[in-house]
Design a protein around this motif. Structure first.
Motif, PDB file in Angstrom:
ATOM      1  N   PRO A  81      16.869  -0.371 -12.044  1.00 41.37           N
ATOM      2  CA  PRO A  81      15.566  -1.499 -12.281  1.00 41.37           C
ATOM      3  C   PRO A  81      15.518  -2.247 -10.807  1.00 41.37           C
ATOM      4  N   PHE A  82      14.280  -2.655 -10.312  1.00 35.39           N
ATOM      5  CA  PHE A  82      13.935  -3.530  -9.483  1.00 35.39           C
ATOM      6  C   PHE A  82      13.448  -4.016  -9.143  1.00 35.39           C
ATOM      7  N   THR A  83      13.011  -5.239  -9.142  1.00 34.99           N
ATOM      8  CA  THR A  83      12.388  -6.651  -9.701  1.00 34.99           C
ATOM      9  C   THR A  83      11.267  -6.846  -8.741  1.00 34.99           C
ATOM     10  N   ALA A  84      10.204  -6.779  -8.489  1.00 34.68           N
ATOM     11  CA  ALA A  84      10.074  -6.718  -6.842  1.00 34.68           C
ATOM     12  C   ALA A  84       8.908  -7.834  -7.431  1.00 34.68           C
ATOM     13  N   VAL A  85       8.046  -8.231  -8.655  1.00 37.55           N
ATOM     14  CA  VAL A  85       8.446  -9.884  -9.058  1.00 37.55           C
ATOM     15  C   VAL A  85       8.344 -10.566  -9.485  1.00 37.55           C
ATOM     16  N   GLY A 142       3.333 -13.962   2.760  1.00 33.39           N
ATOM     17  CA  GLY A 142       4.702 -13.145   2.488  1.00 33.39           C
ATOM     18  C   GLY A 142       4.838 -12.327   3.892  1.00 33.39           C
ATOM     19  N   GLU A 143       6.320 -11.707   4.291  1.00 31.08           N
ATOM     20  CA  GLU A 143       6.052 -10.162   5.191  1.00 31.08           C
ATOM     21  C   GLU A 143       5.730  -9.537   3.870  1.00 31.08           C
ATOM     22  N   SER A 144       5.931  -8.055   4.696  1.00 32.68           N
ATOM     23  CA  SER A 144       5.676  -6.632   4.132  1.00 32.68           C
ATOM     24  C   SER A 144       7.178  -6.449   3.486  1.00 32.68           C
ATOM     25  N   GLY A 145       6.363  -6.195   1.425  1.00 30.90           N
ATOM     26  CA  GLY A 145       7.786  -6.081   0.360  1.00 30.90           C
ATOM     27  C   GLY A 145       8.181  -7.196  -0.070  1.00 30.90           C
ATOM     28  N   CYS A 146       7.443  -8.452   0.296  1.00 35.99           N
ATOM     29  CA  CYS A 146       7.972  -9.340  -0.826  1.00 35.99           C
ATOM     30  C   CYS A 146       7.136  -9.533  -2.117  1.00 35.99           C
ATOM     31  N   GLY A 147       5.994  -8.601  -2.121  1.00 38.42           N
ATOM     32  CA  GLY A 147       5.590  -8.740  -3.982  1.00 38.42           C
ATOM     33  C   GLY A 147       3.925  -9.073  -4.117  1.00 38.42           C
ATOM     34  N   LYS A 148       3.468  -8.934  -3.040  1.00 33.58           N
ATOM     35  CA  LYS A 148       1.939  -9.763  -2.849  1.00 33.58           C
ATOM     36  C   LYS A 148       0.771  -8.392  -3.591  1.00 33.58           C
ATOM     37  N   SER A 149       1.161  -7.348  -3.112  1.00 30.43           N
ATOM     38  CA  SER A 149       0.436  -6.055  -3.780  1.00 30.43           C
ATOM     39  C   SER A 149       0.381  -5.774  -4.756  1.00 30.43           C
ATOM     40  N   VAL A 150       2.149  -6.330  -5.587  1.00 31.01           N
ATOM     41  CA  VAL A 150       2.736  -6.183  -7.158  1.00 31.01           C
ATOM     42  C   VAL A 150       2.033  -7.006  -7.906  1.00 31.01           C
ATOM     43  N   THR A 151       2.138  -8.232  -7.457  1.00 30.42           N
ATOM     44  CA  THR A 151       1.166  -9.606  -8.202  1.00 30.42           C
ATOM     45  C   THR A 151      -0.770  -9.495  -8.022  1.00 30.42           C
ATOM     46  N   ASP A 171      -6.367  -7.649  -0.907  1.00 32.92           N
ATOM     47  CA  ASP A 171      -4.538  -8.049  -0.087  1.00 32.92           C
ATOM     48  C   ASP A 171      -5.228  -7.646   0.800  1.00 32.92           C
ATOM     49  N   GLU A 172      -5.174  -8.292   1.630  1.00 30.74           N
ATOM     50  CA  GLU A 172      -4.910  -7.521   2.819  1.00 30.74           C
ATOM     51  C   GLU A 172      -6.287  -7.189   3.189  1.00 30.74           C
ATOM     52  N   PRO A 173      -7.578  -7.830   3.679  1.00 32.46           N
ATOM     53  CA  PRO A 173      -8.518  -7.024   4.351  1.00 32.46           C
ATOM     54  C   PRO A 173      -8.948  -6.621   5.244  1.00 32.46           C
ATOM     55  N   THR A 176      -1.632 -12.306   2.524  1.00 28.09           N
ATOM     56  CA  THR A 176      -1.917 -11.883   3.840  1.00 28.09           C
ATOM     57  C   THR A 176      -0.762 -12.109   4.189  1.00 28.09           C
ATOM     58  N   HIS A 177      -0.347 -11.037   5.581  1.00 27.36           N
ATOM     59  CA  HIS A 177       0.986 -11.847   6.173  1.00 27.36           C
ATOM     60  C   HIS A 177       0.681 -12.738   7.652  1.00 27.36           C
ATOM     61  N   ASP A 178      -0.647 -12.911   7.519  1.00 28.29           N
ATOM     62  CA  ASP A 178      -1.156 -13.878   8.835  1.00 28.29           C
ATOM     63  C   ASP A 178      -1.557 -14.701   7.987  1.00 28.29           C
ATOM     64  N   VAL A 197       8.967  -5.769 -13.193  1.00 29.57           N
ATOM     65  CA  VAL A 197      10.144  -4.193 -13.015  1.00 29.57           C
ATOM     66  C   VAL A 197       9.890  -3.337 -13.296  1.00 29.57           C
ATOM     67  N   PHE A 198      10.147  -2.770 -11.888  1.00 25.79           N
ATOM     68  CA  PHE A 198       9.666  -1.429 -11.606  1.00 25.79           C
ATOM     69  C   PHE A 198      11.638  -0.708 -12.252  1.00 25.79           C
ATOM     70  N   GLN A 199      10.948   0.141 -13.147  1.00 26.87           N
ATOM     71  CA  GLN A 199      12.157   1.719 -13.270  1.00 26.87           C
ATOM     72  C   GLN A 199      12.115   2.646 -13.664  1.00 26.87           C
ATOM     73  N   ARG A 200      12.869   3.412 -12.229  1.00 27.66           N
ATOM     74  CA  ARG A 200      12.395   4.893 -12.229  1.00 27.66           C
ATOM     75  C   ARG A 200      13.603   5.351 -12.985  1.00 27.66           C
ATOM     76  N   ARG A 201      13.308   6.692 -13.370  1.00 25.29           N
ATOM     77  CA  ARG A 201      14.338   7.403 -13.887  1.00 25.29           C
ATOM     78  C   ARG A 201      15.187   7.361 -13.410  1.00 25.29           C
ATOM     79  N   PHE A 261      -9.392  -4.062  -1.352  1.00 28.68           N
ATOM     80  CA  PHE A 261      -8.254  -3.547  -0.287  1.00 28.68           C
ATOM     81  C   PHE A 261      -7.997  -3.190   0.863  1.00 28.68           C
ATOM     82  N   GLN A 262      -6.410  -2.710   1.149  1.00 31.75           N
ATOM     83  CA  GLN A 262      -6.119  -3.021   2.899  1.00 31.75           C
ATOM     84  C   GLN A 262      -7.087  -1.802   3.295  1.00 31.75           C
ATOM     85  N   ASP A 263      -6.807  -1.174   2.984  1.00 31.29           N
ATOM     86  CA  ASP A 263      -7.474   0.508   3.524  1.00 31.29           C
ATOM     87  C   ASP A 263      -8.854   0.756   3.565  1.00 31.29           C
TER      88      ASP A 263
HETATM   89  N1  LIG Z   1       5.041   1.403  -8.186  1.00 34.38           N
HETATM   90  C1  LIG Z   1       5.679   1.086  -7.582  1.00 34.38           C
HETATM   91  N2  LIG Z   1       7.401   1.824  -8.112  1.00 34.38           N
HETATM   92  C2  LIG Z   1       8.071   1.097  -7.259  1.00 34.38           C
HETATM   93  N3  LIG Z   1       8.388   0.161  -6.545  1.00 34.38           N
HETATM   94  C3  LIG Z   1       7.833   0.083  -6.346  1.00 34.38           C
HETATM   95  C4  LIG Z   1       6.153  -0.055  -6.703  1.00 34.38           C
HETATM   96  N4  LIG Z   1       5.045  -0.499  -6.123  1.00 34.38           N
HETATM   97  C5  LIG Z   1       5.508  -1.653  -4.431  1.00 34.38           C
HETATM   98  N5  LIG Z   1       7.025  -1.412  -5.188  1.00 34.38           N
HETATM   99  C6  LIG Z   1       8.120  -2.281  -4.395  1.00 34.38           C
HETATM  100  O1  LIG Z   1       7.643  -3.509  -4.676  1.00 34.38           O
HETATM  101  C7  LIG Z   1       7.979  -4.213  -3.653  1.00 34.38           C
HETATM  102  C8  LIG Z   1       7.082  -4.495  -3.563  1.00 34.38           C
HETATM  103  O2  LIG Z   1       5.396  -3.996  -2.711  1.00 34.38           O
HETATM  104  P1  LIG Z   1       4.101  -4.889  -2.550  1.00 34.38           P
HETATM  105  O3  LIG Z   1       3.611  -3.743  -2.248  1.00 34.38           O
HETATM  106  O4  LIG Z   1       3.921  -5.979  -3.394  1.00 34.38           O
HETATM  107  O5  LIG Z   1       4.565  -5.487  -0.954  1.00 34.38           O
HETATM  108  P2  LIG Z   1       3.494  -6.007   0.118  1.00 34.38           P
HETATM  109  O6  LIG Z   1       4.176  -7.566   0.099  1.00 34.38           O
HETATM  110  O7  LIG Z   1       2.237  -6.362  -0.953  1.00 34.38           O
HETATM  111  O8  LIG Z   1       4.129  -5.891   1.181  1.00 34.38           O
HETATM  112  P3  LIG Z   1       2.513  -5.055   2.579  1.00 34.38           P
HETATM  113  O9  LIG Z   1       2.467  -6.573   3.362  1.00 34.38           O
HETATM  114  O10 LIG Z   1       3.879  -4.222   2.887  1.00 34.38           O
HETATM  115  O11 LIG Z   1       1.987  -4.781   1.601  1.00 34.38           O
HETATM  116  C9  LIG Z   1       8.323  -3.514  -2.331  1.00 34.38           C
HETATM  117  O12 LIG Z   1       9.727  -3.409  -2.117  1.00 34.38           O
HETATM  118  C10 LIG Z   1       7.596  -2.365  -3.281  1.00 34.38           C
HETATM  119  O13 LIG Z   1       9.244  -0.822  -2.541  1.00 34.38           O
END
Ligand SMILES: Nc1ncnc2c1ncn2[C@@H]1O[C@H](COP(=O)(O)OP(=O)(O)OP(=O)(O)O)[C@@H](O)[C@H]1O
Ligand code: SF4
Ligand SMILES: [Mg+2]
Lengths: 332, 311
Positions: free
Chosen positions: A20-24, A41-50, A179-181, A212-214, A12-16, A96-98
């Motif tokens: 709160p935003f549940t990414a995973v 999964g597609e962009s933003g689904c939480g792969k990198s955060v996981t 992560d999307e190498p 990957t999203h591929d 859960v991300f919580q910015r002041r 990492f990706q880049d």
């Molecule tokens: N440090 C952070 N603070 C707040 N929100 C974040 C943070 N890092 C990621 N998020 C949010 O968490 C969600 C998941 O992000 P994540 O980077 O895991 O996506 P992804 O599946 O890896 O996508 P991509 O294919 O674009 O890399 C996104 O909505 C992103 O905005």
């Protein structure tokens, strides 16, 4: 016994001043030793955060990680910062990706590879540099003795990613997270990097989490696939099973949106309509409902739970029926 | 940089340029553009000439700058000082010393004060800024609060205030006063650079390999700050020179005028500004030209480092 057991991982991300935003959201999966597991999964689904949560790389402030990440009986989430630091690079590696921005522009390739060896194996700089040249050779960088004294900008994109792979694998970790190498690389280079990764993990018995999203990448590499949507695993299956018979409407859509050479002439691609921004919260619905062709009324009222259907895990009220998948394709 | 950007904005923008993912060698691409930039070349030319003169001035000065060779031509009561004459192209000063030799040798003091003040300022700023940026939390808040207060005071005023604290001013109190003013500039720059890099991909990659925090700061982040630090140092050298001259001008410098110094020469010449403006003109011109040289060089370096201009 599994090498890695991820259970109910929640970030859960919580910015002041913000909601709160549940990414995973309660992600669970296993990785057996030597196995390659895909997270798709597609962009933003939480792969990198996981993956960052598994590696302990999320910022301490602003991100709350719960659940457990058992690596050989140790819960990584309970380790102290120092303990986790000792494991990163030694037991777990990450690519990492880049590749360009992941290398330090002002440090030579050799020193960057040597640093890991000095850190975890207590080598002297000199010995580590010799070893680094050997590692660069192993990942297919020609003329490694010259390359170790070059800076990242002097290498091509593919070579940089090879160097990063060499760094991640330098201490022979048992788990590698990629992560999307290949996303940032040219198509021709992508295939080379993938086959390099495949070869390396096979030779060394390293387990690999491939993010990957591929789906093409998944098809060529993974033993098992987890499909993520909106921070949750919506379908998990063996690779062959998944490709032969996608059951979750999202997976089905993903597969249908890949152009196939063997498709009948005139068959239309079926891209998934809408985007992640159409997601509704999982709280009392299926997040995919606004985009789902199979959606029923219940999908907007009840959160689908993870259920085993045979050997696969599904989170769906109205999965695509195996036969239906056939007839649907045939009728287009 | 937009017109009207504050001192802080400019420092912050420069700090951001320490994160480079353009994929070209920064030094090589910057040099390619600088080589063809007339502004940079003029600045570089002035700077090199100045450093050269300072280095060899004792050898090329026609006279001992402290010898009162022309003292018998000074008649205070009638406001007469030695005019230009063979062997003394700019005449003498109020003490009958050869003015040209004093101008030449004066460059040494100016260079020394400028370089030392910048070095001390950089060292102080490096320690504070790195600590603040790397540790964060309350250390960061405290350091940056002080730094921002100091930055909001005009630098010359701050330098005067610090210089005036010393009972017995000399060359080193000048250096300390001028250096103290530069500390917050470098502190803010380095802290900004640390923060910009903390979330960068290469730092994340280093962390993923288990590299320890100390090494990440000193081996990975500080070297990337080098470009912005060089730019800021060049600009700070210009202000240091002006600030130091101003302190001497106001009598907050070295009381012993045997060793010539441009600011002090300008100060003592004020007595005879009406009758002998040349005595004020020459040291003032030297200070302005040298400061301009460093500024031209620094500003074009800044542009060359700006990510927007990179290729
Ligand atoms: N440090 C952070 N603070 C707040 N929100 C974040 C943070 N890092 C990621 N998020 C949010 O968490 C969600 C998941 O992000 P994540 O980077 O895991 O996506 P992804 O599946 O890896 O996508 P991509 O294919 O674009 O890399 C996104 O909505 C992103 O905005
Ligand atoms: S639960 Fe309903 S909306 Fe969600 S994927 Fe299944 S059918 Fe579609
Ligand atoms: Mg990602």
């Amino acid at each position: 016994m599994a090498l890695l057991e991820v259970r109910d991982l929640t970030v859960v991300f919580q910015r002041r001043g913000e909601q709160p935003f549940t990414a995973v959201d309660g992600v669970s999966f296993d990785v057996e030793p030597g196995q390659t597991v895909g997270l798709v999964g597609e962009s933003g689904c939480g792969k990198s955060v996981t993956s960052l949560a598994i590696m302990g790389l999320l910022p301490k402030r602003g991100a709350t990680v719960t659940g457990s990440v058992k690596f050989e009986d140790t819960d990584l989430l309970r380790l102290s910062g120092n303990q986790m630091r000792d494991r990163r690079g030694r037991d777990l590696g990450m690519v990492f990706q880049d590749p360009l921005s992941s290398l330090n522009p002002v440090i030579t390739i050799g020193v960057q590879v040597a640093e890991v060896l000095e850190r975890h194996q207590g080598m002297s700089r000199k010995k580590a540099l010799t070893e680094a040249a050997g590692l660069l050779d192993k990942v297919g960088i020609p003329d490694p003795n010259r390359r170790i004294s070059e800076y990242p900008h002097q290498l091509s994109g593919g070579m940089r990613q090879r160097a990063l792979i060499a760094m991640a694998l330098a201490c022979k970790p048992r788990l590698l997270i990629a992560d999307e190498p290949t996303t940032a690389l040219d198509v021709t280079i992508q295939a080379q990097i993938l086959s390099l990764l495949k070869g390396l993990v096979q030779d060394t018995g390293t387990a690999l989490i491939m993010i990957t999203h591929d789906l093409g990448v998944v098809a060529g590499l993974c033993d098992e696939v987890n499909v993520l949507y909106g921070g949750r695993v919506v379908e998990r299956a063996e690779r062959h099973e998944l490709f032969a018979e996608p059951r979750h409407p999202y997976t089905h859509g993903l597969l249908a949106s890949i152009p196939r050479l063997d498709a009948p002439r005139g068959e239309r691609l079926m891209p998934i309509t809408g985007s992640v921004s159409d997601n509704i919260p999982w709280d009392s619905a299926c997040a995919f409902a606004p985009r789902c062709p199979n959606a029923l009324d219940v999908c907007r009222e009840v959160t689908p739970e993870q259920e085993w259907r045979g050997s696969r895990l599904l989170r769906c009220h109205n999965p695509v029926q195996p036969a239906a998948a056939e007839t649907e394709e045939a009728s287009v | 940089m937009a017109l009207g950007a504050t001192k802080k904005d400019r420092i912050d923008a420069l700090a951001k340029s320490s994160v480079d993912d353009s994929g070209v060698s920064l030094a090589a691409s910057a040099w390619r553009r600088l080589r063809r930039n007339p502004v940079f070349l003029v600045g570089l030319g002035i700077t090199l000439l100045f450093v050269l003169v300072a280095a060899i001035s004792p050898l090329i000065a026609p006279h001992d700058p402290s010898a009162r060779d022309l003292i018998d031509q000074v008649v205070k009561a009638r406001n007469e000082i030695p005019p230009a004459q063979p062997g003394h192209p700019l005449g003498g000063d109020l003490q009958g010393r050869d003015f040209f030799s004093r101008l030449l040798v004066g460059s040494q003091q100016t260079l020394m004060v400028g370089v030392l003040a910048t070095l001390f300022g950089l060292t102080g700023g490096l320690v504070l800024g790195t600590l603040a940026g790397a540790i964060g939390g309350w250390v960061d808040s405290l350091v940056m609060r002080i730094v921002d207060v100091m930055l909001s005071i005009p630098s010359l005023l701050l330098a005067f205030s610090i210089g005036a604290l010393f009972a017995h001013p000399n060359q080193f109190t000048v250096i300390i006063a001028v250096a103290t003013v530069q500390i917050p500039i470098f502190a803010r720059l380095l802290r900004g650079s640390m923060l910009a890099q903390r979330g960068s991909d290469h730092v994340l990659a280093a962390r993923s390999l288990g590299v320890k925090p100390g090494q990440i700061v000193f081996r990975h982040m500080v070297p990337n700050s080098l470009g912005p630090v060089i730019v800021q140092s060049t600009l700070v050298l210009a202000t240091s020179i002006i600030d130091a001259a101003a302190l001497s001008f106001l009598g907050l410098g070295n009381p012993n005028d045997a060793i010539p110094e441009w600011g002090q020469m300008l100060g003592t010449s004020q007595e005879v500004l009406d009758s002998h403006p040349a005595l004020s003109f020459w040291p003032a011109a030297c200070i302005i030209i040298v400061a301009l040289g460093f500024t031209l060089m620094g500003e074009s370096l800044r542009d060359a480092l700006d990510p927007k201009n990179r290729r």
